[in-house]
Write a protein that holds these residues in place. Structure first.
Motif, PDB file in Angstrom:
ATOM      1  N   THR A  66      72.755  10.403  53.347  1.00  8.93           N
ATOM      2  CA  THR A  66      71.854  11.008  52.375  1.00  8.93           C
ATOM      3  C   THR A  66      70.446  10.993  52.959  1.00  8.93           C
ATOM      4  O   THR A  66      70.211  10.484  54.060  1.00  8.93           O
ATOM      5  CB  THR A  66      71.856  10.234  51.050  1.00  8.93           C
ATOM      6  N   ARG A  67      69.511  11.537  52.244  1.00 11.65           N
ATOM      7  CA  ARG A  67      68.116  11.492  52.693  1.00 11.65           C
ATOM      8  C   ARG A  67      67.671  10.057  52.939  1.00 11.65           C
ATOM      9  O   ARG A  67      66.810   9.787  53.792  1.00 11.65           O
ATOM     10  CB  ARG A  67      67.223  12.144  51.632  1.00 11.65           C
ATOM     11  N   THR A 123      73.463   9.199  45.447  1.00  7.31           N
ATOM     12  CA  THR A 123      74.634   9.959  45.870  1.00  7.31           C
ATOM     13  C   THR A 123      74.255  11.268  46.544  1.00  7.31           C
ATOM     14  O   THR A 123      73.130  11.753  46.434  1.00  7.31           O
ATOM     15  CB  THR A 123      75.546  10.247  44.667  1.00  7.31           C
ATOM     16  N   LYS A 124      75.227  11.856  47.229  1.00  5.76           N
ATOM     17  CA  LYS A 124      75.028  13.104  47.983  1.00  5.76           C
ATOM     18  C   LYS A 124      74.717  14.253  47.027  1.00  5.76           C
ATOM     19  O   LYS A 124      75.429  14.499  46.058  1.00  5.76           O
ATOM     20  CB  LYS A 124      76.269  13.420  48.796  1.00  5.76           C
ATOM     21  N   GLY A 125      73.624  14.954  47.292  1.00  8.32           N
ATOM     22  CA  GLY A 125      73.245  16.111  46.507  1.00  8.32           C
ATOM     23  C   GLY A 125      73.596  17.400  47.208  1.00  8.32           C
ATOM     24  O   GLY A 125      74.019  17.405  48.377  1.00  8.32           O
ATOM     25  N   GLN A 126      73.404  18.507  46.524  1.00  8.53           N
ATOM     26  CA  GLN A 126      73.729  19.817  47.088  1.00  8.53           C
ATOM     27  C   GLN A 126      72.991  20.059  48.398  1.00  8.53           C
ATOM     28  O   GLN A 126      73.550  20.606  49.346  1.00  8.53           O
ATOM     29  CB  GLN A 126      73.385  20.929  46.103  1.00  8.53           C
ATOM     30  N   SER A 127      71.728  19.624  48.471  1.00 10.12           N
ATOM     31  CA  SER A 127      70.937  19.907  49.662  1.00 10.12           C
ATOM     32  C   SER A 127      71.053  18.809  50.720  1.00 10.12           C
ATOM     33  O   SER A 127      70.207  18.701  51.612  1.00 10.12           O
ATOM     34  CB  SER A 127      69.473  20.144  49.293  1.00 10.12           C
ATOM     35  N   GLY A 128      72.101  17.985  50.623  1.00 10.17           N
ATOM     36  CA  GLY A 128      72.434  17.044  51.687  1.00 10.17           C
ATOM     37  C   GLY A 128      71.309  16.114  52.063  1.00 10.17           C
ATOM     38  O   GLY A 128      70.744  15.413  51.231  1.00 10.17           O
ATOM     39  N   GLY A 129      70.947  16.111  53.342  1.00 12.63           N
ATOM     40  CA  GLY A 129      69.912  15.224  53.846  1.00 12.63           C
ATOM     41  C   GLY A 129      68.517  15.574  53.397  1.00 12.63           C
ATOM     42  O   GLY A 129      67.581  14.802  53.608  1.00 12.63           O
ATOM     43  N   TYR A 130      68.346  16.722  52.756  1.00 14.67           N
ATOM     44  CA  TYR A 130      67.049  17.096  52.188  1.00 14.67           C
ATOM     45  C   TYR A 130      66.922  16.666  50.726  1.00 14.67           C
ATOM     46  O   TYR A 130      65.839  16.715  50.156  1.00 14.67           O
ATOM     47  CB  TYR A 130      66.848  18.618  52.271  1.00 14.67           C
ATOM     48  N   SER A 131      68.018  16.295  50.120  1.00 15.93           N
ATOM     49  CA  SER A 131      68.069  16.091  48.672  1.00 15.93           C
ATOM     50  C   SER A 131      67.389  14.798  48.240  1.00 15.93           C
ATOM     51  O   SER A 131      67.592  13.742  48.854  1.00 15.93           O
ATOM     52  CB  SER A 131      69.527  16.061  48.204  1.00 15.93           C
TER      53      SER A 131
END
Length: 486
Positions: free
Chosen positions: A145-146, A115-123
């Protein structure tokens, strides 16, 4: 704890002696019997478990109804490492790996948090923001997502199922990240606990759904001192409903829509074991917890209470001592799989820790011993000899059956026997960390039988066991051999 097993030992005291040159045995010639009794001080062969010896089972069949567990039980791939490439390509990379993995005998894969994390595509997913954003909503600076998007994730899982592989989701249920700041009147302060703006519109959260201080109403554990990564308040009905109870919960969406087969629970020290029990009762599937603790008693207590498998960190630390500090007697000591091999997931390294350097011994150990062995992506695809790992996986799937007897151990040598199950012959594994070829007489499962080293490390040595099942086996320097019938 070794004395506990010595006291519990039911095996007859076996004897050992080093023998002479290679010319005494080989080419199918029956070796001469031991000429004298030599017992290593402070070591008695150990029957380490008292159980039927049946293989580890995930309790899950493949989506086509096939039983994926062979004689030796399942093998898991940890299908990621920390900081895998960015750019939303990882799900597609894994999809391409699945045919070869399945062909090599790998039966399940553990994915990073999807799932989507706080740091978006870096997460890497361990900072969960929106539990229902799998790369389809533009938020936290990215859409994917990453690892990719939802359709690529669904395709990955479907591809795995087409090859009768199970897929396990990494569930981060302790802490959340990325919420907006809001005022908490209970503590008269601002905290990052407003998750009402998640674009999926599902599982909105406020300060009521988090522990924002170290008050007496806390469930278990504490993470990040409540700032930035507040802990979910699992005792809240709203939280329980969205995590596992309601028909539209995280658990049911992952199981019924995405088609995950089981769960790896992150940082389980952060909440009560009842959370895992209730989750599993609600949706089923295989489950394993990350209880980062080297004490086998702690692992045993957690697994029994959570009614879940657990990663065997106690074995991880013993293998580090045995192989990197070169003291194989450590392998005779107490670890969790010796208490309950049916709930022990064994591993050599993972995305968080990589302490064992002499990994070839460690993989030879976990792929011949009891428990549910896990292969780390980078070890398999980049760092180690894939052909040798595939040989060990084949040995595991075909021969690593029955309960275990440790036949011999000293600082440089370790020999254990899998006693076979349901007509399967079992095996004898020999680890040698010394600089010299070593030889030992051992009692096997086989009478008057030709045997061979299935690793081919001692390919020129082809002994035949005596009528009383004794035979002399060998192991090259800094290597391992695995003996069984052809």
């Amino acid at each position: 704890m070794r004395n506990f097993y010595l006291a519990a030992c039911t095996a007859v005291l076996f004897t050992f002696t080093s023998c002479g040159s290679d010319s005494e045995s080989g080419g199918g010639i029956t070796p001469e019997p031991p000429s004298e009794v030599v017992v290593k001080p402070n070591f008695t062969p150990i029957q380490v478990t008292r159980h039927e010896g049946k293989p580890f089972s995930t309790g899950v069949t493949s989506r086509d109804g096939k039983n994926i567990v062979g004689p030796g039980g399942p093998v898991m791939m940890q299908a990621f490492y920390w900081d895998v490439p960015q750019g939303g390509t990882w799900w597609n990379v894994l999809s391409e790996k699945i045919p070869s993995w399945a062909g090599s005998g790998i039966t399940s894969m553990w994915l990073p948090p999807v799932t989507k994390g706080q740091s978006g595509g870096y997460s890497m997913g361990y900072d969960p923001y929106d539990y229902f954003d799998f790369g389809q909503y533009t938020q936290q600076g990215t859409t994917e997502t990453r690892f990719g998007n939802e359709s690529e994730l669904v395709n990955l899982i479907s591809t795995a199922h087409s090859k009768s592989m199970l897929v396990f989701a990494d569930m981060v249920l302790n802490h959340n990240s990325g919420g907006a700041s809001e005022y908490d009147p209970n503590i008269q302060d601002y905290y990052w606990t407003d998750f009402t703006g998640v674009k999926s519109g599902k599982f909105p959260r406020t300060y009521l759904d988090f522990y924002t201080n170290q008050g007496t109403d806390r469930d278990e554990g504490y993470f990040g001192e409540g700032r930035g990564m507040p802990d979910l308040r699992h005792t809240r009905e709203h939280v329980q409903n969205w995590l596992w109870k309601s028909p539209e919960s995280v658990a049911k969406y992952y199981k019924n829509t995405l088609k995950f087969d089981g769960w790896r629970f992150d940082y389980v020290k952060g909440f009560g074991t009842w959370v895992i029990r209730e989750w599993n009762k609600s949706v089923g599937g295989f489950s394993v917890g990350e209880n980062w603790d080297g004490n086998p008693s702690e692992l045993e207590n957690w697994a029994n209470s959570a009614e879940s498998a657990v990663f065997d960190f106690s074995l991880y630390y013993k293998m580090d001592q045995a192989f990197d500090e070169q003291n194989l007697m450590k392998l005779t000591e107490d670890v969790y799989w010796k208490r309950n091999p049916y709930k022990a997931v064994t591993f050599v390294t993972n995305h968080d820790t990589d302490d064992i350097w002499n990994k070839h011994y460690a993989y030879a150990y976990i792929l011949t011993h009891e428990g549910y062995p896990t292969i780390f992506y980078r070890d398999y695809e980049e760092w180690l000899d894939k052909n040798k790992l595939n040989t060990l996986i084949k040995i595991h799937n075909e021969r690593a059956t029955g309960n275990t007897t440790i036949l011999y151990a000293d600082k440089d040598e370790y020999i254990a026997r899998r006693n076979g199950y349901n007509g399967n012959p079992g095996l004898v594994v020999y680890l040698n960390t010394s600089e010299q070829t070593q030889e030992k007489w051992v009692e096997t499962n086989w009478a008057s039988a030709a045997i061979k080293d299935h690793t081919s490390h001692a390919a020129a040595w082809n002994p035949t066991t005596r009528a009383d099942k004794w035979v002399k086996i060998k192991c090259p320097p800094k290597s391992y051999t695995v003996w069984s019938t052809p």
